[in-house]
Design an enzyme around this catalytic site. Structure first.
Site, PDB file in Angstrom:
ATOM      1  N   GLU A 198      39.525  62.479  97.510  1.00 29.92           N
ATOM      2  CA  GLU A 198      40.129  63.268  98.600  1.00 29.92           C
ATOM      3  C   GLU A 198      41.207  62.508  99.372  1.00 29.92           C
ATOM      4  O   GLU A 198      41.164  62.406 100.603  1.00 29.92           O
ATOM      5  CB  GLU A 198      39.041  63.779  99.542  1.00 29.92           C
ATOM      6  CG  GLU A 198      38.204  64.850  98.881  1.00 29.92           C
ATOM      7  CD  GLU A 198      37.367  65.706  99.827  1.00 29.92           C
ATOM      8  OE1 GLU A 198      37.165  65.294 100.973  1.00 29.92           O
ATOM      9  OE2 GLU A 198      36.926  66.782  99.392  1.00 29.92           O
ATOM     10  N   GLU A 383      34.096  68.701  92.760  1.00 30.08           N
ATOM     11  CA  GLU A 383      33.162  68.936  93.864  1.00 30.08           C
ATOM     12  C   GLU A 383      33.195  70.404  94.241  1.00 30.08           C
ATOM     13  O   GLU A 383      34.268  70.993  94.398  1.00 30.08           O
ATOM     14  CB  GLU A 383      33.518  68.125  95.116  1.00 30.08           C
ATOM     15  CG  GLU A 383      33.051  66.708  95.098  1.00 30.08           C
ATOM     16  CD  GLU A 383      33.260  65.992  96.425  1.00 30.08           C
ATOM     17  OE1 GLU A 383      33.093  66.629  97.489  1.00 30.08           O
ATOM     18  OE2 GLU A 383      33.599  64.803  96.385  1.00 30.08           O
TER      19      GLU A 383
HETATM   20  C1  BG6 Z   1      33.893  65.966 100.246  1.00 35.61           C
HETATM   21  C2  BG6 Z   1      33.572  64.532 100.020  1.00 35.61           C
HETATM   22  O1  BG6 Z   1      34.788  66.013 101.283  1.00 35.61           O
HETATM   23  O2  BG6 Z   1      32.932  66.839 100.705  1.00 35.61           O
HETATM   24  C3  BG6 Z   1      32.087  64.225  99.922  1.00 35.61           C
HETATM   25  O3  BG6 Z   1      34.242  64.002  98.909  1.00 35.61           O
HETATM   26  C4  BG6 Z   1      31.340  65.087 100.907  1.00 35.61           C
HETATM   27  O4  BG6 Z   1      31.932  62.838 100.128  1.00 35.61           O
HETATM   28  C5  BG6 Z   1      31.562  66.540 100.545  1.00 35.61           C
HETATM   29  O5  BG6 Z   1      29.980  64.805 100.983  1.00 35.61           O
HETATM   30  C6  BG6 Z   1      30.773  67.539 101.357  1.00 35.61           C
HETATM   31  O6  BG6 Z   1      30.925  67.296 102.716  1.00 35.61           O
HETATM   32  P1  BG6 Z   1      29.676  67.131 103.667  1.00 35.61           P
HETATM   33  O7  BG6 Z   1      30.256  66.814 104.963  1.00 35.61           O
HETATM   34  O8  BG6 Z   1      28.956  68.425 103.636  1.00 35.61           O
HETATM   35  O9  BG6 Z   1      28.868  66.023 103.104  1.00 35.61           O
END
Ligand code: BG6
Length: 487
Positions: A198, A383
């Site tokens: 990211e 993701e």
């Molecule tokens: C992304 C990141 O922004 O979102 C992760 O790469 C992160 O590290 C994921 O965990 C989800 O966000 P959160 O805040 O729900 O953990």
């Protein structure tokens, strides 16, 4: 509708500081995230500090340090990264569960300070390298390909304290030495790599190691990260021409709040301001419109004469991104980060999660099309997922139908992108496939996984792993290559 292409990779994704733990084991040095406290939706995560006068302080994780302050660890503060979910000691068990589901790929990040404890050494820590050797050996037992994030939002704390993190060009050399070490060590065993996580969203001490977070500092740091990535891509191809190199972008979609041309144009520009990072790295040069982006912010990038050539010589092979939600913006919307959300207006057509993230599967198909049109390179969703409160019943079951529904709807849209729109999609890794610590809030109760981990927001619990209802569903998805999404 027919299933995904043969060889489509289904799997899960994690990061070391949210999952691995073992923060002071195996010769690991301190990482910038080891100074970050827990938080909640109401209470931001903080970096704990020693102030210039020696007294104790703290600062919200994305804000600038007071002059003279340094990050400091205190015994009476809880830091989620120290133990996280203890993959360090549970990796065999966790990978066996991934194998049982039929994963074809597992995305994890290597902890830089486990390999180079200060980041400045010339020789790596063998014990750290051996740990990831063992992880890969375990993955190989189940035919799971590693997808390695070389740097997931962190760096050795020494590089932050001594050089002010990515604001220094010296850190480029440290990164390239670290990345080259990994590429050589795991050659032939890993061919899918992400240079950064990211990169368009990260800032703050924990993520880029700079003490100040003004725009000049942050964009200069990003320029150095672009260079480090481009140099690494070139080296990766020399080491093994089969290496597929990507960088991960946070590219949740944006919609105009109305069809008023002012809102549509404002949305276009805001989206472009998010996409220019992948423009630089996938195409190999800064797009023209970034002149105005920097001028408006009074940012003057300091570039060396060879920098543009370096960028041109190291474009990425694939475009990899996270997609969780969409955002709605008007000409008046100010997009600022708060609790893991990049602001945005309410979208009356979408429901939101308990953490306020709008759920929008169609936005994923839209994003896949947008990115393929723009770059004409293979894509990978690295993701996606639903962070929710899961309740374990007395009989040990977790009925996470809401997660299954979320994933099934997103997979349907991916299918349309692949089969109707002919987008070349290499794979999908669901975020936090084993429950892990939330990045934005530092909580455990914001769970994403197919596998439940018995730990609470302060790290108390047995750490026992249990299959949720979504585990059995994902097993079916993997074994039918996405053909059967019923539940
Ligand atoms: C992304 C990141 O922004 O979102 C992760 O790469 C992160 O590290 C994921 O965990 C989800 O966000 P959160 O805040 O729900 O953990």
């Amino acid at each position: 509708m027919s299933a995904f292409t043969d060889g489509f990779l289904w799997g899960g994704a994690t990061s070391d500081f949210q999952y691995e733990g073992g923060f002071n084991e195996g010769g690991k040095g301190l990482s910038t995230h080891d100074f970050e406290t827990d938080g909640s939706l109401e209470r931001p995560r903080m970096i704990s500090l020693k102030l210039a006068d020696g007294s104790r302080g703290e600062v919200p994780t994305r804000e600038s340090f007071p002059d003279g302050a340094e990050a400091e660890i205190y015994d009476d503060v809880y830091y989620p990264s120290h133990k996280a979910v203890d993959f360090y000691h549970h990796y065999k068990e966790d990978i066996a569960l991934m194998g049982e589901m039929g994963f074809g790929v597992f995305r994890f990040s290597i902890c830089w300070s486990r390999i180079f404890p200060t980041g400045d050494e010339l020789t790596p820590n063998e014990e750290g390298l051996k740990f990831y050797d063992d992880v890969i050996t375990e993955l190989e037992k189940y035919n799971i390909q590693p997808l390695i994030t070389i740097c997931h939002d962190e760096l050795p704390d020494y590089l932050a304290k001594k050089y002010d993190g990515w604001s220094s060009r010296h850190v480029i050399d440290c990164y390239v030495r670290y990345a080259t070490t990994l590429l050589e060590r795991y050659k032939g065993r890993c061919r899918l790599w992400l240079t950064f996580n990211e990169i368009n969203a990260v800032n703050g001490y924990a993520q880029i190691g700079t003490h100040k977070q003004d725009e000049q500092t942050v964009y200069q740091a990003k320029h150095h990260m672009f260079l480090a990535s481009a140099i690494t891509v070139k080296i990766a191809h020399q080491i093994d021409p089969d290496n597929m190199m990507g960088t991960m972008y946070a590219l949740s979609q944006m919609y105009p709040a109305t069809c008023a041309p002012e809102d549509v144009m404002a949305c276009y520009i805001k989206r472009r301001n998010n996409l220019w990072f992948s423009d630089v790295m996938a195409r190999g040069y800064y797009p023209n419109y970034t002149d105005e982006f920097f001028r408006e912010r009074n940012v003057k990038l300091v570039k060396e004469p060879e920098d543009d050539k370096i960028l041109r010589e190291g474009p990425l092979d694939m475009v990899t991104f996270s997609y969780y939600r969409s955002m709605t913006v008007s000409k008046d919307t100010k997009l600022t980060w708060a609790m893991g959300l990049l602001g945005g207006d309410q979208n009356p057509y979408l429901e939101s999660t308990n953490w306020g993230w709008p759920i929008d599967p169609i936005g994923l198909r839209y994003t896949l099309n947008e990115l393929y049109d723009r770059y004409q390179k293979p894509l990978f969703v690295v993701e996606n997922g639903l962070g929710e409160i899961d309740i374990m019943k007395e009989d040990g079951t977790v009925e996470d139908d809401y997660r299954i529904r979320y994933l099934a709807q997103h997979f349907e849209e991916m299918k349309k992108a692949v089969n109707i729109d002919k987008v070349p999609l290499l794979g999908y890794t669901m975020w936090g496939s084993t429950d892990l610590v939330s990045l934005s809030t530092g909580e455990m109760k914001k769970r994403y996984g197919f596998v439940y981990v018995d730990l609470d927001d302060k790290g108390n619990g047995t750490g026992i792993r249990s299959r949720k209802k979504s585990f059995e569903w994902m097993k079916k998805v993997c074994h039918t290559n996405g053909e059967d999404l019923s539940f």
